[in-house]
Design an enzyme around this catalytic site. Structure first.
Site: not given
Length: 274
Positions: A26-28, A33, A146
């Site tokens: 989802m970016g950021a 990541h 998650d």
């Protein structure tokens, strides 16, 4: 690095890449990541990443509009990391006005985050299935921070016979143990200083449970430790690692999972229990 913003551009780009590895985001972007990108690259396939802040997985009182967005910075990080293709769909592409299908999830989606955020996993499963259909990857990489999400997506792939391998990637942490998250940037300095208490409480509890301590008492003490650090625990649980069913006693494979509010930020973490 190629960039696709329409389905036509995506289809043309993926056709030239062949069998791919996929990292949905989802970016950021942060180091967590980038660890997914590194894991995806080790398989030898071209790597596709997506950036899409999915409205369907946010509840009515959650932070969809506040969720951090930095497209230029994200693209620079992806290019530097050796990503081959970035998919940047907009909301109408992912959720056309005429769309009539969503994915209902149960099993590992039922408890924990499924209670705290009732529509969350249906939104996650639906968007992930759409991304898989658009990109058709051979493997997809998800972060273990998650943990419940990884189990929900894995169950969906198995149940729907989707031809993609789900690859979990270990949690990336700061030096003090805090699991990396795009939302950590919203922690105020005193909150950031207190945040590692979540991981500390979980690792202590895991050690005690393996040593034979009573599970209920150990979880109670873990919640107390989080509260003493200024957190409001939502849940702290010993669960079966894949079904997410609660365990009253240690029975491998097991996982300790937790969620707690610290200021305006909801922190998630988990640790394996031998």
């Amino acid at each position: 690095m190629k960039i696709a913003r329409t389905l036509t551009e995506l289809q043309a780009a993926t056709k030239t890449l062949g069998e791919t590895a996929f990292v949905p985001t989802m970016g950021a972007l942060h180091r967590g990541h980038l660890s997914l990108l590194e894991a995806a690259k080790t398989g030898g396939r071209p790597v596709v990443a997506s950036i899409f802040v999915n409205p369907a997985q946010f509840g009515p009182n959650e932070d969809y509009n506040r969720y951090p967005r930095d497209e230029a910075g994200d693209l620079a990080q992806l290019e530097a990391s050796g990503c081959d293709l970035v998919w940047l769909p907009d909301v109408p592409t992912m959720y056309p006005a005429h769309a009539a299908t969503t994915i209902h999830v149960a099993g590992p989606a039922t408890r924990w985050e499924g209670v705290a955020r009732p529509a969350h996993f249906a939104g996650v499963a639906t968007v992930v299935a759409k991304l898989f259909g658009q990109i058709r990857p051979a493997a997809a990489y998800f972060g273990e921070k998650d943990w419940q999400q990884v189990q929900v997506v894995s169950r969906m792939v198995e149940d729907l016979l989707l031809p993609v391998k789900i690859v979990p990637v270990p949690i990336a942490r700061d030096a003090d143990g805090l699991a990396l998250s795009s939302r950590n940037r919203f922690l105020l300095p005193p909150e950031r200083a207190a945040a590692p208490a979540l991981y500390a409480a979980l690792t202590k509890a895991a050690t005690q449970i393996v040593a034979g301590k009573d599970v209920a008492a150990t979880l109670h003490n873990a919640r107390h430790g989080m509260a003493a650090a200024g957190m409001v625990p939502d849940y702290v649980a010993l669960v079966h690692a894949h079904s997410l069913e609660p365990l009253a006693a240690l029975a491998p494979p097991a996982r300790l999972i937790a969620a707690a509010k610290l200021g305006h930020v909801r922190l998630l973490d988990n640790v394996p229990v031998a």
